[in-house]
Design a protein around this motif. Structure first.
Motif, PDB file in Angstrom:
ATOM      1  N   ARG A 135      45.127  43.880  25.215  1.00 38.39           N
ATOM      2  CA  ARG A 135      44.519  42.826  24.392  1.00 38.39           C
ATOM      3  C   ARG A 135      43.212  43.290  23.727  1.00 38.39           C
ATOM      4  O   ARG A 135      42.247  42.523  23.625  1.00 38.39           O
ATOM      5  N   VAL A 136      43.191  44.515  23.270  1.00 37.50           N
ATOM      6  CA  VAL A 136      42.031  45.012  22.517  1.00 37.50           C
ATOM      7  C   VAL A 136      42.221  44.597  21.059  1.00 37.50           C
ATOM      8  O   VAL A 136      43.174  45.031  20.408  1.00 37.50           O
ATOM      9  N   PRO A 137      41.344  43.761  20.526  1.00 38.49           N
ATOM     10  CA  PRO A 137      41.552  43.289  19.155  1.00 38.49           C
ATOM     11  C   PRO A 137      41.340  44.407  18.137  1.00 38.49           C
ATOM     12  O   PRO A 137      40.560  45.332  18.355  1.00 38.49           O
ATOM     13  N   CYS A 138      42.052  44.310  17.038  1.00 37.90           N
ATOM     14  CA  CYS A 138      41.885  45.284  15.969  1.00 37.90           C
ATOM     15  C   CYS A 138      40.435  45.257  15.479  1.00 37.90           C
ATOM     16  O   CYS A 138      39.893  44.179  15.197  1.00 37.90           O
ATOM     17  N   PRO A 139      39.793  46.397  15.372  1.00 41.23           N
ATOM     18  CA  PRO A 139      38.397  46.418  14.931  1.00 41.23           C
ATOM     19  C   PRO A 139      38.219  46.062  13.461  1.00 41.23           C
ATOM     20  O   PRO A 139      37.084  45.914  12.992  1.00 41.23           O
ATOM     21  N   LEU A 140      39.321  45.880  12.736  1.00 38.37           N
ATOM     22  CA  LEU A 140      39.244  45.528  11.325  1.00 38.37           C
ATOM     23  C   LEU A 140      39.263  44.016  11.107  1.00 38.37           C
ATOM     24  O   LEU A 140      39.224  43.560   9.964  1.00 38.37           O
ATOM     25  N   LEU A 141      39.308  43.242  12.188  1.00 36.72           N
ATOM     26  CA  LEU A 141      39.177  41.794  12.075  1.00 36.72           C
ATOM     27  C   LEU A 141      37.734  41.430  11.770  1.00 36.72           C
ATOM     28  O   LEU A 141      36.801  42.079  12.254  1.00 36.72           O
ATOM     29  N   ASP A 142      37.536  40.376  10.967  1.00 37.23           N
ATOM     30  CA  ASP A 142      36.169  39.939  10.694  1.00 37.23           C
ATOM     31  C   ASP A 142      35.721  38.942  11.758  1.00 37.23           C
ATOM     32  O   ASP A 142      36.443  38.671  12.726  1.00 37.23           O
ATOM     33  N   GLU A 143      34.535  38.384  11.559  1.00 38.95           N
ATOM     34  CA  GLU A 143      33.972  37.505  12.580  1.00 38.95           C
ATOM     35  C   GLU A 143      34.767  36.216  12.739  1.00 38.95           C
ATOM     36  O   GLU A 143      34.644  35.522  13.762  1.00 38.95           O
ATOM     37  N   ARG A 144      35.603  35.876  11.770  1.00 40.60           N
ATOM     38  CA  ARG A 144      36.436  34.674  11.864  1.00 40.60           C
ATOM     39  C   ARG A 144      37.809  34.966  12.462  1.00 40.60           C
ATOM     40  O   ARG A 144      38.625  34.070  12.626  1.00 40.60           O
ATOM     41  N   GLY A 145      38.062  36.249  12.739  1.00 41.88           N
ATOM     42  CA  GLY A 145      39.360  36.630  13.260  1.00 41.88           C
ATOM     43  C   GLY A 145      40.389  36.907  12.186  1.00 41.88           C
ATOM     44  O   GLY A 145      41.583  37.041  12.479  1.00 41.88           O
ATOM     45  N   ALA A 146      39.942  36.996  10.930  1.00 44.40           N
ATOM     46  CA  ALA A 146      40.852  37.290   9.821  1.00 44.40           C
ATOM     47  C   ALA A 146      40.829  38.781   9.523  1.00 44.40           C
ATOM     48  O   ALA A 146      39.849  39.484   9.810  1.00 44.40           O
ATOM     49  N   CYS A 147      41.911  39.272   8.932  1.00 43.72           N
ATOM     50  CA  CYS A 147      41.993  40.686   8.570  1.00 43.72           C
ATOM     51  C   CYS A 147      41.039  40.972   7.419  1.00 43.72           C
ATOM     52  O   CYS A 147      41.163  40.380   6.339  1.00 43.72           O
ATOM     53  N   SER A 148      40.117  41.893   7.622  1.00 47.73           N
ATOM     54  CA  SER A 148      39.120  42.203   6.594  1.00 47.73           C
ATOM     55  C   SER A 148      39.648  43.180   5.551  1.00 47.73           C
ATOM     56  O   SER A 148      38.978  43.451   4.560  1.00 47.73           O
ATOM     57  N   ILE A 149      40.857  43.722   5.774  1.00 47.16           N
ATOM     58  CA  ILE A 149      41.432  44.675   4.816  1.00 47.16           C
ATOM     59  C   ILE A 149      42.806  44.190   4.360  1.00 47.16           C
ATOM     60  O   ILE A 149      43.682  45.011   4.048  1.00 47.16           O
ATOM     61  N   HIS A 150      43.003  42.896   4.299  1.00 45.20           N
ATOM     62  CA  HIS A 150      44.343  42.361   4.022  1.00 45.20           C
ATOM     63  C   HIS A 150      44.946  42.924   2.750  1.00 45.20           C
ATOM     64  O   HIS A 150      46.150  43.196   2.681  1.00 45.20           O
ATOM     65  N   ALA A 151      44.130  43.140   1.729  1.00 43.17           N
ATOM     66  CA  ALA A 151      44.647  43.639   0.449  1.00 43.17           C
ATOM     67  C   ALA A 151      45.200  45.049   0.554  1.00 43.17           C
ATOM     68  O   ALA A 151      46.016  45.463  -0.274  1.00 43.17           O
ATOM     69  N   VAL A 152      44.760  45.798   1.569  1.00 46.81           N
ATOM     70  CA  VAL A 152      45.213  47.191   1.729  1.00 46.81           C
ATOM     71  C   VAL A 152      45.824  47.408   3.110  1.00 46.81           C
ATOM     72  O   VAL A 152      45.886  48.527   3.607  1.00 46.81           O
ATOM     73  N   ARG A 153      46.300  46.356   3.716  1.00 53.84           N
ATOM     74  CA  ARG A 153      46.801  46.427   5.090  1.00 53.84           C
ATOM     75  C   ARG A 153      48.025  47.346   5.180  1.00 53.84           C
ATOM     76  O   ARG A 153      48.744  47.550   4.193  1.00 53.84           O
ATOM     77  N   PRO A 154      48.286  47.888   6.363  1.00 51.35           N
ATOM     78  CA  PRO A 154      49.458  48.754   6.553  1.00 51.35           C
ATOM     79  C   PRO A 154      50.768  48.007   6.326  1.00 51.35           C
ATOM     80  O   PRO A 154      50.844  46.782   6.472  1.00 51.35           O
ATOM     81  N   LEU A 155      51.800  48.758   6.022  1.00 52.60           N
ATOM     82  CA  LEU A 155      53.124  48.179   5.798  1.00 52.60           C
ATOM     83  C   LEU A 155      53.651  47.475   7.043  1.00 52.60           C
ATOM     84  O   LEU A 155      54.331  46.453   6.948  1.00 52.60           O
ATOM     85  N   VAL A 156      53.366  48.024   8.217  1.00 57.21           N
ATOM     86  CA  VAL A 156      53.817  47.387   9.458  1.00 57.21           C
ATOM     87  C   VAL A 156      53.222  45.988   9.585  1.00 57.21           C
ATOM     88  O   VAL A 156      53.902  45.042  10.003  1.00 57.21           O
ATOM     89  N   CYS A 157      51.961  45.844   9.210  1.00 61.25           N
ATOM     90  CA  CYS A 157      51.319  44.529   9.271  1.00 61.25           C
ATOM     91  C   CYS A 157      51.921  43.591   8.235  1.00 61.25           C
ATOM     92  O   CYS A 157      52.118  42.401   8.502  1.00 61.25           O
ATOM     93  N   ALA A 158      52.212  44.120   7.052  1.00 58.99           N
ATOM     94  CA  ALA A 158      52.822  43.304   6.002  1.00 58.99           C
ATOM     95  C   ALA A 158      54.233  42.872   6.396  1.00 58.99           C
ATOM     96  O   ALA A 158      54.705  41.803   6.005  1.00 58.99           O
ATOM     97  N   ALA A 159      54.923  43.721   7.149  1.00 60.24           N
ATOM     98  CA  ALA A 159      56.305  43.433   7.543  1.00 60.24           C
ATOM     99  C   ALA A 159      56.380  42.345   8.611  1.00 60.24           C
ATOM    100  O   ALA A 159      57.316  41.540   8.622  1.00 60.24           O
ATOM    101  N   TRP A 160      55.418  42.336   9.523  1.00 56.82           N
ATOM    102  CA  TRP A 160      55.513  41.443  10.670  1.00 56.82           C
ATOM    103  C   TRP A 160      55.397  39.990  10.239  1.00 56.82           C
ATOM    104  O   TRP A 160      54.570  39.641   9.403  1.00 56.82           O
ATOM    105  N   ASN A 161      56.228  39.147  10.798  1.00 59.54           N
ATOM    106  CA  ASN A 161      56.149  37.719  10.512  1.00 59.54           C
ATOM    107  C   ASN A 161      56.651  36.947  11.720  1.00 59.54           C
ATOM    108  O   ASN A 161      57.378  37.477  12.553  1.00 59.54           O
ATOM    109  N   SER A 162      56.236  35.712  11.791  1.00 62.39           N
ATOM    110  CA  SER A 162      56.648  34.844  12.903  1.00 62.39           C
ATOM    111  C   SER A 162      57.038  33.486  12.358  1.00 62.39           C
ATOM    112  O   SER A 162      56.446  32.999  11.392  1.00 62.39           O
ATOM    113  N   LEU A 163      58.027  32.884  12.991  1.00 63.17           N
ATOM    114  CA  LEU A 163      58.444  31.532  12.630  1.00 63.17           C
ATOM    115  C   LEU A 163      57.894  30.493  13.606  1.00 63.17           C
ATOM    116  O   LEU A 163      58.182  29.306  13.467  1.00 63.17           O
ATOM    117  N   ASP A 164      57.082  30.951  14.572  1.00 61.51           N
ATOM    118  CA  ASP A 164      56.625  30.030  15.616  1.00 61.51           C
ATOM    119  C   ASP A 164      55.308  30.531  16.196  1.00 61.51           C
ATOM    120  O   ASP A 164      55.289  31.494  16.963  1.00 61.51           O
TER     121      ASP A 164
END
Length: 254
Positions: A135-164
């Motif tokens: 449970r080590v959080p990604c160091p690229l999260l901002d203080e709100r817990g949002a991805c700070s590099i969303h515009a250039v995020r890795p393909l694996v992150c772009a691929a992942w999705n959840s319905l729940d």
């Protein structure tokens, strides 16, 4: 040079058969190879940018062609899955590093680099399960817990999705005991086909196409401003970030 085929996940029933996915990967291999053939860091960054744009377009098309059973639940600020191991190709890491250098002040970049080093020290060499349990959080999260590099995020992150969302939370609270949340598999599959195409393109150019653990690779890219030049010169600059678990999986499949 022959292309190394990669295993692509498949959910049934779907129009995204293995042949279709391989066709997507092959098309991306040809297109992305043009940028990598320039043998410049800008070319590598451009390849990563084109791959992400293409993955996003294909995911949108997949969702339209085969709508998910429920709306995709992922939203900005939801970071439940951001304790996962993320595998990337070198061009993606170079793009993230270039983005950080262009958008952060010297002090901000230094602070971020320190967080990246700390996260790498805590997670390097862990398996997917061990990483999720740590449970080590990604160091690229901002203080709100949002991805700070969303515009250039890795393909694996772009691929992942959840319905729940709740199912995600249950899984990451007990990764070994609770299955992953239901997802829209076609979207995941087409984005991973693009990732495979990026890897094939790099391999055809004689470049290191081994999957890299994101945080370990980013530490190297931030500490070594010439990492892109060295990768393009076919030097093993990212060797320490190669994912041992992925390599072991490939050996077992061979």
């Amino acid at each position: 040079m022959g292309r190394q085929k990669r295993s692509l996940p498949l959910a049934q029933p779907t129009r995204y058969t293995p042949a279709v996915l391989e066709g997507i990967a092959d098309g991306e291999r040809a297109a992305l190879g043009l940028s990598l053939a320039r043998r410049t860091e800008l070319g590598a960054v451009s390849a990563a940018a084109a791959a992400l744009s293409r993955a996003e377009a294909l995911e949108e098309a997949a969702a339209a062609a085969e709508p998910p059973a429920r709306p995709i639940a992922c939203r900005a600020g939801c970071s439940t899955c951001c304790v996962s191991k993320v595998l990337v190709m070198a061009p993606e890491v170079l793009r993230v590093a270039a983005h950080l250098r262009a958008t952060r002040s010297a002090a901000e970049l230094a602070a971020l680099a320190e967080r990246v080093r700390a996260a790498d020290a805590a997670t390097r060499g862990l398996t997917r399960l061990e990483r999720a349990e740590a449970r080590v959080p990604c160091p690229l999260l901002d203080e709100r817990g949002a991805c700070s590099i969303h515009a250039v995020r890795p393909l694996v992150c772009a691929a992942w999705n959840s319905l729940d969302v709740a199912a995600c939370e249950r899984h990451f609270a007990a990764p070994a005991a609770v299955p992953t949340a239901p997802m829209h598999s076609p979207s995941y599959e087409v984005a991973n086909a693009v990732l495979a195409g990026l890897g094939w393109a790099a391999k055809e150019q004689g470049l290191d196409a081994a999957p890299l653990e994101l945080i370990a690779a980013l530490r190297i890219a931030l500490e070594r401003p010439n990492a892109g030049e060295r990768w393009l010169a076919r030097l093993p600059v990212f060797a320490a970030a190669r994912d041992a678990e992925w390599q072991e999986d490939r050996r077992r499949e061979a």
